[in-house]
Design a protein around this motif. Sequence first.
Motif, PDB file in Angstrom:
ATOM      1  N   LEU A 188       3.776  -9.742   1.880  1.00 54.69           N
ATOM      2  CA  LEU A 188       3.497 -10.864   2.788  1.00 54.69           C
ATOM      3  C   LEU A 188       3.616 -10.423   4.242  1.00 54.69           C
ATOM      4  N   SER A 189       4.579  -9.569   4.533  1.00 50.98           N
ATOM      5  CA  SER A 189       4.768  -9.118   5.922  1.00 50.98           C
ATOM      6  C   SER A 189       3.563  -8.330   6.411  1.00 50.98           C
ATOM      7  N   MET A 190       2.953  -7.551   5.526  1.00 53.54           N
ATOM      8  CA  MET A 190       1.759  -6.805   5.953  1.00 53.54           C
ATOM      9  C   MET A 190       0.572  -7.738   6.157  1.00 53.54           C
ATOM     10  N   VAL A 191       0.427  -8.737   5.280  1.00 54.85           N
ATOM     11  CA  VAL A 191      -0.702  -9.673   5.424  1.00 54.85           C
ATOM     12  C   VAL A 191      -0.577 -10.442   6.743  1.00 54.85           C
ATOM     13  N   SER A 192       0.663 -10.699   7.166  1.00 54.90           N
ATOM     14  CA  SER A 192       0.856 -11.482   8.389  1.00 54.90           C
ATOM     15  C   SER A 192       1.054 -10.597   9.616  1.00 54.90           C
ATOM     16  N   ARG A 193       0.889  -9.287   9.442  1.00 55.35           N
ATOM     17  CA  ARG A 193       0.958  -8.339  10.557  1.00 55.35           C
ATOM     18  C   ARG A 193       2.375  -8.124  11.099  1.00 55.35           C
ATOM     19  N   LEU A 194       3.396  -8.656  10.408  1.00 55.57           N
ATOM     20  CA  LEU A 194       4.768  -8.431  10.866  1.00 55.57           C
ATOM     21  C   LEU A 194       5.173  -6.993  10.579  1.00 55.57           C
ATOM     22  N   LEU A 195       4.524  -6.405   9.573  1.00 50.37           N
ATOM     23  CA  LEU A 195       4.842  -5.045   9.143  1.00 50.37           C
ATOM     24  C   LEU A 195       3.523  -4.265   9.076  1.00 50.37           C
ATOM     25  N   PRO A 196       3.430  -3.145   9.801  1.00 49.21           N
ATOM     26  CA  PRO A 196       2.189  -2.384   9.707  1.00 49.21           C
ATOM     27  C   PRO A 196       2.032  -1.749   8.330  1.00 49.21           C
ATOM     28  N   ALA A 197       0.801  -1.718   7.836  1.00 44.69           N
ATOM     29  CA  ALA A 197       0.534  -1.084   6.540  1.00 44.69           C
ATOM     30  C   ALA A 197       0.536   0.428   6.717  1.00 44.69           C
ATOM     31  N   SER A 198       0.964   1.148   5.676  1.00 42.31           N
ATOM     32  CA  SER A 198       0.848   2.612   5.689  1.00 42.31           C
ATOM     33  C   SER A 198      -0.579   3.018   5.348  1.00 42.31           C
ATOM     34  N   ALA A 199      -1.234   2.203   4.504  1.00 46.44           N
ATOM     35  CA  ALA A 199      -2.632   2.451   4.146  1.00 46.44           C
ATOM     36  C   ALA A 199      -3.214   1.145   3.636  1.00 46.44           C
ATOM     37  N   GLY A 200      -4.549   1.080   3.611  1.00 52.90           N
ATOM     38  CA  GLY A 200      -5.224  -0.114   3.110  1.00 52.90           C
ATOM     39  C   GLY A 200      -5.368  -1.160   4.194  1.00 52.90           C
ATOM     40  N   ARG A 201      -6.004  -2.284   3.803  1.00 56.86           N
ATOM     41  CA  ARG A 201      -6.279  -3.325   4.793  1.00 56.86           C
ATOM     42  C   ARG A 201      -6.011  -4.708   4.235  1.00 56.86           C
ATOM     43  N   ALA A 202      -5.796  -5.646   5.158  1.00 56.11           N
ATOM     44  CA  ALA A 202      -5.620  -7.046   4.771  1.00 56.11           C
ATOM     45  C   ALA A 202      -6.552  -7.894   5.628  1.00 56.11           C
ATOM     46  N   PHE A 203      -7.128  -8.932   5.015  1.00 55.99           N
ATOM     47  CA  PHE A 203      -8.057  -9.822   5.719  1.00 55.99           C
ATOM     48  C   PHE A 203      -7.628 -11.267   5.525  1.00 55.99           C
ATOM     49  N   VAL A 204      -7.690 -12.037   6.609  1.00 57.94           N
ATOM     50  CA  VAL A 204      -7.434 -13.471   6.547  1.00 57.94           C
ATOM     51  C   VAL A 204      -8.706 -14.149   7.036  1.00 57.94           C
TER      52      VAL A 204
END
Length: 252
Positions: free
Chosen positions: A44-60
């Motif tokens: 959830l933190s990666m989807v909300s940009r609170l935590l940067p992803a190490s790899a991959g992407r999330a879209f809202v």
Amino acid sequence: MIETQDLTRRYGDTVVVDGVSLRLPARSFVSIIGANGAGKSSLLSMVSRLLPASAGRAFVDGLDVAATPGDVLARRLGILRQENGIAARVTIRDLVAFGRYPHAKGRLTAADRAHVADALAFLDLEPLADRFLDEVSGGQRQRAHIAMVLAQDTDCILLDEPLNNLDMRHAAGMMGLLRRAVDERGRTIVAVLHDINFASCYSDRIVAMRDGKVVAVGPPEEIVTEAVLREVYGIEVEVVLVRGYRTVFFYR
Ligand SMILES: Nc1ncnc2c1ncn2[C@@H]1O[C@H](COP(=O)(O)OP(=O)(O)OP(=O)(O)O)[C@@H](O)[C@H]1O
Ligand SMILES: [Mg+2]
């Protein structure tokens, strides 16, 4: 809609979210279940940009969260974190008003105040609105934080353990309220839940995680089963149909 593509988070050599690809449709209630440490909050933190992803992407709603300015994202997606570090010397009303910040930029309009009043009323907080956060109980504080997220009035709402500290009445009330937000207002809600029976009764689909991976996704009929729960939690439970809902029982 929320989408992740191979979303991954590492700490050193340890992978805590491992290539998660999900498509969560708009206007649905999605629960995320899994043991402590499975990677639910990190996801959830990666989807909300609170935590940067190490790899991959999330879209809202098609926006790549890593490339979207914070204020643009905050008008589409609100998040309740598992732990809230907001200073105690803030009143509940002011905390809920923070939810309007992405819209109001500090100067509340009459419409902003109406959203705040609505959220306070929805969560039974009117009598407590002028108390400081350190002057209320844990469950009341939890409701105040949820009111802040609802006041933000976003299409997508991520809630990390929204039922923490809530008594049975407020937990059931919260699930009913979230369900209505999906059905009547077309919201997309993703909630981390440890109570499988609430997840079973209220979700359109359930995402089950173990060791950073999604091990199963589907409607409650497919996920709330003895076999899946054994795989996810490593324990034996009995699943019984009660009034049409799959319900989990534990035996001592
Ligand atoms: N800053 C960090 N450094 C190293 N490891 C971390 C860090 N933050 C989280 N982890 C690890 O990542 C894993 C996933 O943590 P996460 O908080 O996403 O789990 P969770 O599924 O939300 O668990 P819970 O149900 O206990 O809230 C855990 O093993 C945790 O110890
Ligand atoms: Mg967590």
